[in-house]
Design an enzyme around this catalytic site. Structure first.
Site, PDB file in Angstrom:
ATOM      1  N   LYS A  25      14.954 -40.274 -34.269  1.00 10.82           N
ATOM      2  CA  LYS A  25      16.123 -39.941 -33.456  1.00 10.82           C
ATOM      3  C   LYS A  25      16.307 -38.425 -33.396  1.00 10.82           C
ATOM      4  O   LYS A  25      16.113 -37.723 -34.401  1.00 10.82           O
ATOM      5  CB  LYS A  25      17.352 -40.612 -34.071  1.00 10.82           C
ATOM      6  CG  LYS A  25      18.565 -40.730 -33.183  1.00 10.82           C
ATOM      7  CD  LYS A  25      19.608 -41.625 -33.852  1.00 10.82           C
ATOM      8  CE  LYS A  25      20.903 -41.694 -33.074  1.00 10.82           C
ATOM      9  NZ  LYS A  25      21.897 -42.575 -33.735  1.00 10.82           N
ATOM     10  N   SER A  54      24.645 -45.132 -30.845  1.00 12.17           N
ATOM     11  CA  SER A  54      24.007 -43.934 -30.327  1.00 12.17           C
ATOM     12  C   SER A  54      22.486 -43.965 -30.363  1.00 12.17           C
ATOM     13  O   SER A  54      21.839 -43.066 -29.840  1.00 12.17           O
ATOM     14  CB  SER A  54      24.500 -42.721 -31.113  1.00 12.17           C
ATOM     15  OG  SER A  54      24.177 -42.833 -32.500  1.00 12.17           O
ATOM     16  N   SER A  93      25.587 -47.932 -34.664  1.00 11.18           N
ATOM     17  CA  SER A  93      24.664 -47.175 -33.815  1.00 11.18           C
ATOM     18  C   SER A  93      23.212 -47.587 -33.933  1.00 11.18           C
ATOM     19  O   SER A  93      22.391 -47.167 -33.126  1.00 11.18           O
ATOM     20  CB  SER A  93      24.788 -45.678 -34.113  1.00 11.18           C
ATOM     21  OG  SER A  93      26.024 -45.188 -33.636  1.00 11.18           O
TER      22      SER A  93
END
Length: 560
Positions: free
Chosen positions: A171, A246, A270
């Site tokens: 990420k 996210s 997330s």
């Protein structure tokens, strides 16, 4: 070190597909339709890795070493498929379709090379990412160099990590040395990391090869993955719906075959919510299992809620790959003061345990698709010998409603101002709305809310002694339409109400696993599997039963 921003393949999709097909045909001639054949090159004779090593033997070998505590009780390790490339009984030629355990076993046995696996995943990335925009930065040159180094390690007979040669994504909100930790923020595009985060370092130490960095919303602060720097990530099942956030880029990448495993982070669902939206599996581990340290942020003290709720996690198309990857992500890094070694799980058969299913709860009405997913999971577990009961742990709604007042009260003192100063319009709108719908706590109320959390956690842990596995929705609603959080206070309250299952588990620091349960009207559905602290093994056991009964057929081509 040079910074490589996202690249797009100059060829047309048809040209890329033809090139990929040619590479696949060449590979197929060497490894065969039914799975990889033994390599015939001289290095195969020099390695100390058994060339007959199968996926089953590979995972069992790792478990026997004690290196993989979450793998030790895996039904798949004992009874899973033994031919790489044939997971779930579907023979595949293209390496980007394979799971992580299959790839790692084949690379260790020299049936395929790490470079071949990496080239295959990169070719898939170039073919589909211009459509879904899951990867914000492509690391092609570095990935190929790492793959070549991985192959040299195999040839030299070195000890190999559990993910040796496996292509993954990380990420873009965690540091990767020499690259910007943008977190989806235009103002951060030139903030170059000086060293790897704990997540990147541990995954690399386990042999993983980072091919790209996945997209996020600005500041990783929405359940929708869109930002002004890297653009919008699309849900590969339906572009009108959110891919989640996210870790939306991580979920979309995994769903379409850009790596069998993706790194993510989770403070409010997330990892688990994007996995749900994109039809893949995702694990949020117990508090303290995974070291959560980002060097670029070390100078700013973390808030109490961030310390207690934020953690790294993984997404994958197969629960067994999460079981394989989590101990790697959980390797020691004492720079996170909360990290602690997870105790090994008890040995023995877990089927027959009591399972609590939360389906009908006062104040919550599941969408019909969500109800189908819960019923699918309950049916699969019941058929496998688990004792399924429809019962909820105590104070579910009260617990979920504690999350926002605690987190947003702290966000008012710094984080909200940073979003207002540097964020794009959509994240500023989301933050402003969240502030408007959330009561601000004074010190007395803030302390009392944490005290109440402690009381509820005690009752939940007692509940989990009687019902060691808990099944809840991931969200009470199907994946939301894109930008639903931009529609004002009422829509935002609806989102918070729907997300209560993932918020509750984050607040308590318990492990939560998203596992898909099928497709309803073209959209994935799934459930959250919860267990006692440090009992990720129970989550994985139940998750494997559910996924076996309801296979998703991923990776998919984007349906856009």
């Amino acid at each position: 070190m040079a910074v490589h921003q996202i690249t797009r393949h100059p060829k047309s999709h048809s040209a890329i597909d033809r090139a990929g097909a040619a590479r696949g045909a060449s590979l197929a001639r060497r490894i065969g339709r039914s799975g990889p054949a033994l390599c015939r090159s001289p290095p195969c004779e020099e390695t100390n890795v058994d060339p007959e090593l199968s996926r089953r033997q590979f995972t069992a070998m790792l478990a026997a070493t004690g290196a993989l505590p979450f793998l030790a009780t895996s039904p798949a390790a004992a009874h899973g498929p033994g031919v790489p490339g044939q997971h779930r009984g579907v023979p595949e030629d293209e390496l980007w379709r394979w799971g992580a355990a299959d790839l790692a076993a084949a690379i260790a046995a020299r049936r395929v090379s790490a470079r071949e696996a990496t080239e295959s995943v990169l070719a898939r990335l170039h073919a589909v990412d211009p459509t879904v925009n899951a990867v914000a930065e492509v690391l092609e040159a570095e990935a190929l160099a790492a793959a070549d180094a991985a192959d040299r390690a195999v040839a030299a007979g070195e000890v190999l990590g559990p993910l040796h040669g496996v292509p993954i994504t990380t990420k873009i909100n965690v540091d990767l040395e020499g690259h910007p930790t943008t977190n989806g923020v235009v103002a951060f595009r030139d903030r170059i990391a000086e060293e790897d985060s704990a997540a990147v370092a541990t995954l690399r130490s386990g042999g993983a090869i980072v091919v790209g960095r996945s997209n996020v919303p600005a500041f990783s602060f929405r359940w929708f993955s869109d930002n002004d720097l890297h653009g919008r990530t699309l849900n590969p099942w339906d572009p009108a719906l959110t891919p989640g956030g996210s870790s939306g880029g991580a979920a979309a990448a995994t769903a379409v075959g850009i790596g069998p495993i993706a790194h993510g982070t989770d403070i409010a669902g997330s990892v688990r919510y994007p996995a749900y939206c994109c039809g893949v599996a995702g694990i949020r581990p117990s508090l303290g299992v995974v070291p959560n340290y980002n060097p670029s942020g070390a100078g700013t003290p973390r808030t109490i809620t961030n310390q207690l709720m934020s953690t790294g996690g993984l997404l994958a198309r197969q629960v067994g790959d999460l079981r394989l990857g989590l101990p790697v992500l959980a390797r020691p890094d004492v720079r996170d003061s909360w990290w602690q070694p997870a105790p090994p799980p008890p040995q023995g058969r877990h089927r027959g345990l009591k399972v609590a299913v939360v389906r009908d709860l006062e104040g919550f009405t599941p969408d019909p698709a969500v109800a189908i997913g819960l019923d699918n999971a309950a049916g699969a577990l019941g058929a496998a010998g688990y004792q399924v009961e429809h019962i909820a742990p105590p104070h579910f709604r009260e617990l979920a409603e504690l999350w926002s007042p605690l987190v947003i009260t702290e966000a008012r003192f710094g984080f909200a101002q940073a979003i207002e100063q540097y964020g794009d319009e959509k994240v500023r709108t989301a933050m402003a709305t969240w502030l408007a719908v959330t009561p601000e706590l004074d010190l007395r109320a803030f302390s009392a809310a944490f005290g109440r959390r402690d009381q509820i956690l005690r009752e939940w842990r007692l509940f989990l002694q009687e019902h060691p596995i808990l099944i809840t929705p991931v969200s009470w609603q199907r994946p939301f339409p894109v930008d639903y959080d931009q529609l004002g206070p009422d829509a935002f309250r609806e989102i918070l109400h729907a997300q209560s299952p993932v918020l509750a588990i984050a607040l308590l620091g318990l492990p939560g696993l998203t596992v898909p349960t099928g497709v309803v009207d073209g959209v994935p559905t799934g459930v959250q599997v919860v267990a006692e602290r440090f009992r990720e093994d129970l989550c994985f056991d139940a998750g494997e039963v559910i996924e076996e009964a309801h296979p998703m057929g991923t990776p998919i081509d984007p349906r856009l």
